[in-house]
Design a protein around this motif. Structure first.
Motif, PDB file in Angstrom:
ATOM      1  N   CYS A  18     -32.570 -11.325  36.530  1.00  0.00           N
ATOM      2  CA  CYS A  18     -32.272 -11.726  35.149  1.00  0.00           C
ATOM      3  C   CYS A  18     -31.330 -12.927  35.123  1.00  0.00           C
ATOM      4  O   CYS A  18     -31.552 -13.885  34.371  1.00  0.00           O
ATOM      5  N   LEU A  19     -30.282 -12.872  35.940  1.00  0.00           N
ATOM      6  CA  LEU A  19     -29.340 -14.000  35.970  1.00  0.00           C
ATOM      7  C   LEU A  19     -30.005 -15.262  36.526  1.00  0.00           C
ATOM      8  O   LEU A  19     -29.725 -16.369  36.063  1.00  0.00           O
ATOM      9  N   ARG A  20     -30.888 -15.098  37.489  1.00  0.00           N
ATOM     10  CA  ARG A  20     -31.605 -16.268  38.024  1.00  0.00           C
ATOM     11  C   ARG A  20     -32.544 -16.851  36.971  1.00  0.00           C
ATOM     12  O   ARG A  20     -32.708 -18.073  36.881  1.00  0.00           O
ATOM     13  N   ALA A  21     -33.165 -15.985  36.175  1.00  0.00           N
ATOM     14  CA  ALA A  21     -34.064 -16.464  35.113  1.00  0.00           C
ATOM     15  C   ALA A  21     -33.282 -17.266  34.079  1.00  0.00           C
ATOM     16  O   ALA A  21     -33.833 -18.180  33.455  1.00  0.00           O
ATOM     17  N   CYS A  22     -32.011 -16.950  33.906  1.00  0.00           N
ATOM     18  CA  CYS A  22     -31.179 -17.699  32.952  1.00  0.00           C
ATOM     19  C   CYS A  22     -31.082 -19.169  33.353  1.00  0.00           C
ATOM     20  O   CYS A  22     -30.952 -20.038  32.495  1.00  0.00           O
ATOM     21  N   SER A  24     -33.322 -21.069  34.319  1.00  0.00           N
ATOM     22  CA  SER A  24     -34.484 -21.853  33.907  1.00  0.00           C
ATOM     23  C   SER A  24     -34.447 -22.206  32.418  1.00  0.00           C
ATOM     24  O   SER A  24     -35.321 -22.918  31.940  1.00  0.00           O
ATOM     25  N   LYS A  25     -33.458 -21.706  31.717  1.00  0.00           N
ATOM     26  CA  LYS A  25     -33.343 -21.957  30.278  1.00  0.00           C
ATOM     27  C   LYS A  25     -32.559 -23.244  30.031  1.00  0.00           C
ATOM     28  O   LYS A  25     -31.802 -23.699  30.879  1.00  0.00           O
ATOM     29  N   PRO A  26     -32.738 -23.850  28.849  1.00  0.00           N
ATOM     30  CA  PRO A  26     -32.002 -25.085  28.539  1.00  0.00           C
ATOM     31  C   PRO A  26     -30.490 -24.863  28.637  1.00  0.00           C
ATOM     32  O   PRO A  26     -29.978 -23.803  28.260  1.00  0.00           O
ATOM     33  N   ALA A  27     -29.794 -25.862  29.143  1.00  0.00           N
ATOM     34  CA  ALA A  27     -28.348 -25.754  29.374  1.00  0.00           C
ATOM     35  C   ALA A  27     -27.561 -25.309  28.133  1.00  0.00           C
ATOM     36  O   ALA A  27     -26.653 -24.493  28.258  1.00  0.00           O
ATOM     37  N   PRO A  28     -27.871 -25.812  26.936  1.00  0.00           N
ATOM     38  CA  PRO A  28     -27.075 -25.391  25.774  1.00  0.00           C
ATOM     39  C   PRO A  28     -27.224 -23.905  25.425  1.00  0.00           C
ATOM     40  O   PRO A  28     -26.318 -23.312  24.863  1.00  0.00           O
ATOM     41  N   THR A  29     -28.371 -23.308  25.745  1.00  0.00           N
ATOM     42  CA  THR A  29     -28.592 -21.904  25.387  1.00  0.00           C
ATOM     43  C   THR A  29     -28.439 -20.953  26.572  1.00  0.00           C
ATOM     44  O   THR A  29     -28.486 -19.742  26.388  1.00  0.00           O
ATOM     45  N   ARG A  30     -28.239 -21.484  27.752  1.00  0.00           N
ATOM     46  CA  ARG A  30     -28.094 -20.642  28.950  1.00  0.00           C
ATOM     47  C   ARG A  30     -26.987 -19.598  28.802  1.00  0.00           C
ATOM     48  O   ARG A  30     -27.187 -18.435  29.172  1.00  0.00           O
ATOM     49  N   PRO A  31     -25.821 -19.954  28.244  1.00  0.00           N
ATOM     50  CA  PRO A  31     -24.777 -18.930  28.077  1.00  0.00           C
ATOM     51  C   PRO A  31     -25.205 -17.756  27.192  1.00  0.00           C
ATOM     52  O   PRO A  31     -24.754 -16.635  27.391  1.00  0.00           O
ATOM     53  N   HIS A  32     -26.101 -18.000  26.234  1.00  0.00           N
ATOM     54  CA  HIS A  32     -26.583 -16.912  25.373  1.00  0.00           C
ATOM     55  C   HIS A  32     -27.368 -15.904  26.211  1.00  0.00           C
ATOM     56  O   HIS A  32     -27.222 -14.691  26.030  1.00  0.00           O
ATOM     57  N   PHE A  33     -28.231 -16.400  27.097  1.00  0.00           N
ATOM     58  CA  PHE A  33     -29.027 -15.518  27.950  1.00  0.00           C
ATOM     59  C   PHE A  33     -28.136 -14.754  28.929  1.00  0.00           C
ATOM     60  O   PHE A  33     -28.333 -13.562  29.161  1.00  0.00           O
ATOM     61  N   ARG A  65     -39.992  -5.452  31.833  1.00  0.00           N
ATOM     62  CA  ARG A  65     -40.824  -5.984  30.739  1.00  0.00           C
ATOM     63  C   ARG A  65     -40.063  -7.044  29.958  1.00  0.00           C
ATOM     64  O   ARG A  65     -40.612  -8.100  29.626  1.00  0.00           O
ATOM     65  N   GLN A  66     -38.794  -6.769  29.649  1.00  0.00           N
ATOM     66  CA  GLN A  66     -37.991  -7.743  28.904  1.00  0.00           C
ATOM     67  C   GLN A  66     -37.822  -9.027  29.698  1.00  0.00           C
ATOM     68  O   GLN A  66     -37.898 -10.118  29.129  1.00  0.00           O
ATOM     69  N   LEU A  67     -37.614  -8.910  30.998  1.00  0.00           N
ATOM     70  CA  LEU A  67     -37.486 -10.095  31.835  1.00  0.00           C
ATOM     71  C   LEU A  67     -38.760 -10.927  31.776  1.00  0.00           C
ATOM     72  O   LEU A  67     -38.706 -12.151  31.691  1.00  0.00           O
ATOM     73  N   GLY A  68     -39.902 -10.267  31.781  1.00  0.00           N
ATOM     74  CA  GLY A  68     -41.172 -10.984  31.665  1.00  0.00           C
ATOM     75  C   GLY A  68     -41.299 -11.737  30.350  1.00  0.00           C
ATOM     76  O   GLY A  68     -41.757 -12.875  30.317  1.00  0.00           O
ATOM     77  N   VAL A  69     -40.859 -11.106  29.279  1.00  0.00           N
ATOM     78  CA  VAL A  69     -40.946 -11.743  27.951  1.00  0.00           C
ATOM     79  C   VAL A  69     -39.931 -12.871  27.829  1.00  0.00           C
ATOM     80  O   VAL A  69     -40.270 -14.000  27.479  1.00  0.00           O
ATOM     81  N   TYR A  70     -38.665 -12.569  28.136  1.00  0.00           N
ATOM     82  CA  TYR A  70     -37.610 -13.572  27.974  1.00  0.00           C
ATOM     83  C   TYR A  70     -37.705 -14.687  29.009  1.00  0.00           C
ATOM     84  O   TYR A  70     -37.181 -15.769  28.800  1.00  0.00           O
TER      85      TYR A  70
END
Length: 83
Positions: A18-22, A24-33, A65-70
């Motif tokens: 989950c933390l590794r998947a974070c 891959s998210k845009p830098a501004p929203t990464r802290p939210h994940f 499942r949540q990891l797959g979706v998010y």
């Protein structure tokens, strides 16, 4: 320290994925994940008895499942702390 059980290793593996998947998210929203991940694991750590294997296995399936979706590329932001 005792060696981890199989179930404990699975939970730790899911948390790390989950933390590794974070990343891959845009830098501004990464802290939210990251905050969402930490709050969900922390909340469930307090709410579930360590010997309740059926619930832990259910939570692992739900978390995967949540990891797959998010983890999908189209999901760019997440709000809320899970509680």
């Amino acid at each position: 320290m005792r060696p981890l059980t199989g179930l404990q290793r699975e939970v730790l593996s899911l948390y790390r994925r989950c933390l590794r998947a974070c990343r891959s998210k845009p830098a501004p929203t990464r802290p939210h994940f990251e905050a969402f991940t930490r709050s969900e694991f922390g909340r469930n750590l307090k709410a579930v008895d360590k010997k309740d294997f059926a619930t832990i296995e259910f939570m692992l399936r739900k978390g995967n499942r949540q990891l797959g979706v998010y983890g999908q590329e189209g999901v760019r932001d997440i709000r809320g702390g899970g509680g």
